[in-house]
Design a protein around this motif. Structure first.
Motif, PDB file in Angstrom:
ATOM      1  N   UNK A  51       0.803  -1.224   0.000  1.00  0.00           N
ATOM      2  CA  UNK A  51       0.000   0.000   0.000  1.00  0.00           C
ATOM      3  C   UNK A  51       0.839   1.279   0.000  1.00  0.00           C
ATOM      4  N   UNK A  52       2.185   1.178   0.037  1.00  0.00           N
ATOM      5  CA  UNK A  52       3.014   2.381   0.038  1.00  0.00           C
ATOM      6  C   UNK A  52       3.307   2.830  -1.390  1.00  0.00           C
ATOM      7  N   UNK A  53       3.660   4.115  -1.544  1.00  0.00           N
ATOM      8  CA  UNK A  53       4.044   4.639  -2.846  1.00  0.00           C
ATOM      9  C   UNK A  53       5.306   3.923  -3.330  1.00  0.00           C
ATOM     10  N   UNK A  54       6.246   3.677  -2.398  1.00  0.00           N
ATOM     11  CA  UNK A  54       7.512   3.032  -2.780  1.00  0.00           C
ATOM     12  C   UNK A  54       7.245   1.666  -3.399  1.00  0.00           C
ATOM     13  N   UNK A  55       6.316   0.907  -2.819  1.00  0.00           N
ATOM     14  CA  UNK A  55       6.047  -0.431  -3.377  1.00  0.00           C
ATOM     15  C   UNK A  55       5.361  -0.302  -4.742  1.00  0.00           C
ATOM     16  N   UNK A  56       4.611   0.775  -4.950  1.00  0.00           N
ATOM     17  CA  UNK A  56       4.019   1.024  -6.266  1.00  0.00           C
ATOM     18  C   UNK A  56       5.090   1.325  -7.304  1.00  0.00           C
ATOM     19  N   UNK A  57       6.121   2.074  -6.893  1.00  0.00           N
ATOM     20  CA  UNK A  57       7.224   2.359  -7.821  1.00  0.00           C
ATOM     21  C   UNK A  57       7.942   1.074  -8.231  1.00  0.00           C
ATOM     22  N   UNK A  58       8.170   0.206  -7.224  1.00  0.00           N
ATOM     23  CA  UNK A  58       8.793  -1.096  -7.541  1.00  0.00           C
ATOM     24  C   UNK A  58       7.930  -1.878  -8.510  1.00  0.00           C
ATOM     25  N   UNK A  59       6.622  -1.865  -8.259  1.00  0.00           N
ATOM     26  CA  UNK A  59       5.705  -2.605  -9.123  1.00  0.00           C
ATOM     27  C   UNK A  59       5.781  -2.073 -10.548  1.00  0.00           C
ATOM     28  N   UNK A  60       5.729  -0.746 -10.693  1.00  0.00           N
ATOM     29  CA  UNK A  60       5.763  -0.141 -12.022  1.00  0.00           C
ATOM     30  C   UNK A  60       7.019  -0.542 -12.779  1.00  0.00           C
ATOM     31  N   UNK A  61       8.152  -0.471 -12.077  1.00  0.00           N
ATOM     32  CA  UNK A  61       9.416  -0.819 -12.719  1.00  0.00           C
ATOM     33  C   UNK A  61       9.429  -2.295 -13.120  1.00  0.00           C
ATOM     34  N   UNK A  62       8.983  -3.152 -12.198  1.00  0.00           N
ATOM     35  CA  UNK A  62       9.028  -4.604 -12.462  1.00  0.00           C
ATOM     36  C   UNK A  62       8.075  -4.988 -13.599  1.00  0.00           C
ATOM     37  N   UNK A  63       6.887  -4.379 -13.607  1.00  0.00           N
ATOM     38  CA  UNK A  63       5.883  -4.790 -14.593  1.00  0.00           C
ATOM     39  C   UNK A  63       6.263  -4.363 -16.010  1.00  0.00           C
ATOM     40  N   UNK A  64       7.098  -3.326 -16.138  1.00  0.00           N
ATOM     41  CA  UNK A  64       7.505  -2.876 -17.476  1.00  0.00           C
ATOM     42  C   UNK A  64       8.429  -3.875 -18.170  1.00  0.00           C
ATOM     43  N   UNK A  65       8.870  -4.882 -17.431  1.00  0.00           N
ATOM     44  CA  UNK A  65       9.696  -5.936 -18.049  1.00  0.00           C
ATOM     45  C   UNK A  65       8.897  -6.779 -19.042  1.00  0.00           C
ATOM     46  N   UNK A  66       7.555  -6.759 -18.905  1.00  0.00           N
ATOM     47  CA  UNK A  66       6.727  -7.540 -19.825  1.00  0.00           C
ATOM     48  C   UNK A  66       5.777  -6.617 -20.566  1.00  0.00           C
ATOM     49  N   UNK A  67       4.924  -7.162 -21.430  1.00  0.00           N
ATOM     50  CA  UNK A  67       3.932  -6.317 -22.103  1.00  0.00           C
ATOM     51  C   UNK A  67       2.933  -5.776 -21.079  1.00  0.00           C
ATOM     52  N   UNK A  68       2.631  -4.488 -21.178  1.00  0.00           N
ATOM     53  CA  UNK A  68       1.782  -3.863 -20.154  1.00  0.00           C
ATOM     54  C   UNK A  68       1.049  -2.687 -20.759  1.00  0.00           C
ATOM     55  N   UNK A  69      -0.285  -2.680 -20.648  1.00  0.00           N
ATOM     56  CA  UNK A  69      -0.990  -1.444 -21.000  1.00  0.00           C
ATOM     57  C   UNK A  69      -2.108  -1.061 -20.037  1.00  0.00           C
ATOM     58  N   UNK A  70      -2.261  -1.793 -18.917  1.00  0.00           N
ATOM     59  CA  UNK A  70      -3.302  -1.432 -17.952  1.00  0.00           C
ATOM     60  C   UNK A  70      -2.943  -1.984 -16.577  1.00  0.00           C
ATOM     61  N   UNK A  71      -2.939  -1.096 -15.574  1.00  0.00           N
ATOM     62  CA  UNK A  71      -2.595  -1.500 -14.200  1.00  0.00           C
ATOM     63  C   UNK A  71      -3.736  -1.123 -13.259  1.00  0.00           C
ATOM     64  N   UNK A  72      -4.129  -2.065 -12.407  1.00  0.00           N
ATOM     65  CA  UNK A  72      -5.075  -1.777 -11.316  1.00  0.00           C
ATOM     66  C   UNK A  72      -4.308  -1.952 -10.006  1.00  0.00           C
ATOM     67  N   UNK A  73      -4.212  -0.878  -9.222  1.00  0.00           N
ATOM     68  CA  UNK A  73      -3.521  -0.942  -7.932  1.00  0.00           C
ATOM     69  C   UNK A  73      -4.559  -0.904  -6.820  1.00  0.00           C
ATOM     70  N   UNK A  74      -4.350  -1.709  -5.765  1.00  0.00           N
ATOM     71  CA  UNK A  74      -5.326  -1.838  -4.681  1.00  0.00           C
ATOM     72  C   UNK A  74      -5.378  -0.633  -3.757  1.00  0.00           C
ATOM     73  N   UNK A  75      -4.577   0.391  -4.033  1.00  0.00           N
ATOM     74  CA  UNK A  75      -4.616   1.610  -3.227  1.00  0.00           C
ATOM     75  C   UNK A  75      -4.057   2.775  -4.031  1.00  0.00           C
ATOM     76  N   UNK A  76      -4.529   4.001  -3.713  1.00  0.00           N
ATOM     77  CA  UNK A  76      -4.115   5.170  -4.487  1.00  0.00           C
ATOM     78  C   UNK A  76      -2.624   5.475  -4.360  1.00  0.00           C
ATOM     79  N   UNK A  77      -2.044   5.225  -3.167  1.00  0.00           N
ATOM     80  CA  UNK A  77      -0.617   5.511  -3.010  1.00  0.00           C
ATOM     81  C   UNK A  77       0.204   4.599  -3.905  1.00  0.00           C
ATOM     82  N   UNK A  78      -0.194   3.318  -3.990  1.00  0.00           N
ATOM     83  CA  UNK A  78       0.532   2.405  -4.879  1.00  0.00           C
ATOM     84  C   UNK A  78       0.351   2.840  -6.331  1.00  0.00           C
ATOM     85  N   UNK A  79      -0.853   3.305  -6.669  1.00  0.00           N
ATOM     86  CA  UNK A  79      -1.090   3.781  -8.038  1.00  0.00           C
ATOM     87  C   UNK A  79      -0.200   4.991  -8.324  1.00  0.00           C
TER      88      UNK A  79
END
Lengths: 335, 335
Positions: free
Chosen positions: B224-252
């Motif tokens: 739920x932290x912004x930092x974990x959202x940044x990690x997620x964004x970086x990690x997910x860009x390793x594959x094809x990605x065009x839509x993300x749903x985050x379980x909290x606004x800070x992660x988004x």
């Protein structure tokens, strides 16, 4: 609501057993009451007999009754414009921590920035016989209803002259913002302010440092909202601009949005400084440089002033210094 | 703090004049007390004489004493993890409004997401003989200390089975997010979740709608932290990605920052949906599409449940539906 008319169910009386305890112990009800309120006037024999009997009979003394005997409620009223505003959240945290460590609790009421609501909140709080009260950014100042027992500690920039208050050195905040922008060799400055003494003080400090360095600035009056910051950003781009100081983080966010929308780089083309260092400051893109109000410490000081007031000790105003939190929205202009 | 030892100044006793009022009116102290506590057992002659005398002698009945006689404190305890979290601010607003309209006040305590602090907060609240209590996102659930007089209303996703609770239909929230992203013809989905039942429910709804449309998704577990959202964004860009749903606004917000930093356009290249619709959602750039929890209404419902509990009325769980708030971070992919 129709159910305001329904009588509230009367809870089981806690003190129901006091007569029985007194009867079996062969003492008066007043004596049982004294035993549980730490009065020294009860002999240790009696005290032990009453406590043992009360325990075996499941008698629980009433907290309300105990507070009545001690003449104290252990409650401090707190009036906040809006608990959601992040700076106030930090203040409430500081207030709770200091009061909690002294066995006191917080009776909360929100004023929602309306004078009439604030007065009603104060009346409501006084009905609970609070030992004291704290009000953040009061709209009615010295006209807030009070009682002999309780004084209000104001966390506020105005009106000046309140006897018992915590405030921020806003002029110093303005100076810090100007110094950060001068350090990065900007030349075309703007101030985005709002009505009221806080903004006037911030501007005075900002203007003083710029003047001493030989610079002037343009100004825009907003209302602390993001929308007014967006208007400011759009309007200020009509002239030469490379550095903006906004009197609040929301207005700074609006300025940044206006710049983003026009493709202006922050901080490469325009640097931005906000005020308060609210939680959003570090969530904006780029992360916002801001002037921090030490909300937690200001709340803690207000709570301490309130305790001093209750104890009849001096309650001198406490003035806090702001702090520059430099992040990504300020930096040297790109070549 | 050394001044914890200093005795608190005893305020002037309000009830000091009651003996004098009784003596001059020629009635017992108990009769004077009854007059000011609305007992009907006092004749109108006596009542008028006592009230007139009390007024001329400046006698003020004690609010604590009045509450004691009525067996009620008119206080509802409220335990919040952290008043600064915007969703909780909205809930507190709803709670205050409903309780205030019934003449009740809020006794506030923060748990700071620590079970031991939450239990201490409850004990402290119970010492004030509250008529009831509300706890938001309890860490201890049914183990929270209680008393005969007061039950706790939980605003919480867990543990399931709490008798008296307000909660959100989180699965429906996940469905709304998936539908918004499908509507914009995205194909490469990701879910950024966290531990706990709330995230699991949101993911279940999200997965169900995607599955029915013939799509799979990748997942990343944050906190739920912004930092974990940044990690997620970086990690997910390793594959094809065009839509993300985050379980909290800070992660988004963190996901969006990671995308900004890599020059990925939102929503042109990747669309983002958050959850909660906290105040920051509409301050981010671009403004964040989010699933709104109706915090104000949930708080109001919790307050109403608490009043129902006090009145001995039914206290069925109240389940709220979330709502899609579509802003700028979702939209069709750029060609």
């Amino acid at each position: 609501m129709t159910d305001t008319e329904a009588p509230l169910q009367k809870p089981a009386l806690r003190g129901a057993g006091i007569r029985e305890v007194a009867r079996q112990a062969g003492v008066s009800i007043a004596t049982v009451s004294r035993v549980f309120n730490d009065a020294e006037a009860v002999s240790s024999d009696t005290r032990e007999r009453v406590v043992a009997l009360a325990s075996s009979l499941g008698y629980e003394p009433s907290p309300l009754g105990r507070n009545l005997v001690r003449g104290r409620s252990y409650l401090i009223g707190l009036i906040v414009p809006n608990v959601s505003f992040p700076l106030y959240g930090a203040m409430i945290h500081g207030i709770e921590d200091v009061l909690g460590s002294h066995g006191m609790s917080v009776l909360l009421a929100s004023s929602h920035d309306a004078a009439a609501t604030e007065v009603r909140a104060a009346q409501n709080i006084l009905r609970h016989a609070v030992d004291g009260g704290i009000v953040i950014n009061s709209m009615v100042g010295l006209a807030l209803p009070t009682q002999r027992q309780s004084g209000w500690v104001h966390v506020t920039p105005e009106p000046p002259g309140l006897p018992c208050r915590v405030e921020l050195d806003n002029e110093e905040g303005g100076r810090l913002a100007a110094m950060e922008l001068l350090r990065n060799r900007h030349r075309h400055f703007a101030y985005v302010g709002a009505k009221g003494r806080e903004s006037a003080d911030r501007e005075r400090g900002f203007a003083e440092v710029l003047r001493d360095a030989g610079f002037d600035y343009r100004r825009f009056e907003g209302d602390y909202s993001e929308a007014s910051g967006m208007q400011a950003g759009a309007a200020l781009l009509d002239g030469p601009l490379d550095a903006v100081f906004a009197a609040g983080d929301l207005m700074a966010a609006g300025v940044m949005r206006a710049l983003h929308m026009r493709g202006v780089q922050v901080p490469g083309q325009v640097a931005v400084v906000g005020f308060d260092d609210a939680a959003i400051a570090s969530l904006l893109y780029p992360r916002l440089t801001s002037i921090r109000q030490p909300g937690y410490l200001m709340g803690a000081a207000a709570a301490q002033l309130s305790l001093n007031f209750i104890r009849g000790r001096p309650t001198e105003p406490v003035i806090f210094s702001p702090e520059l939190v430099a992040r990504e929205s300020t930096g040297p202009p790109s070549a």
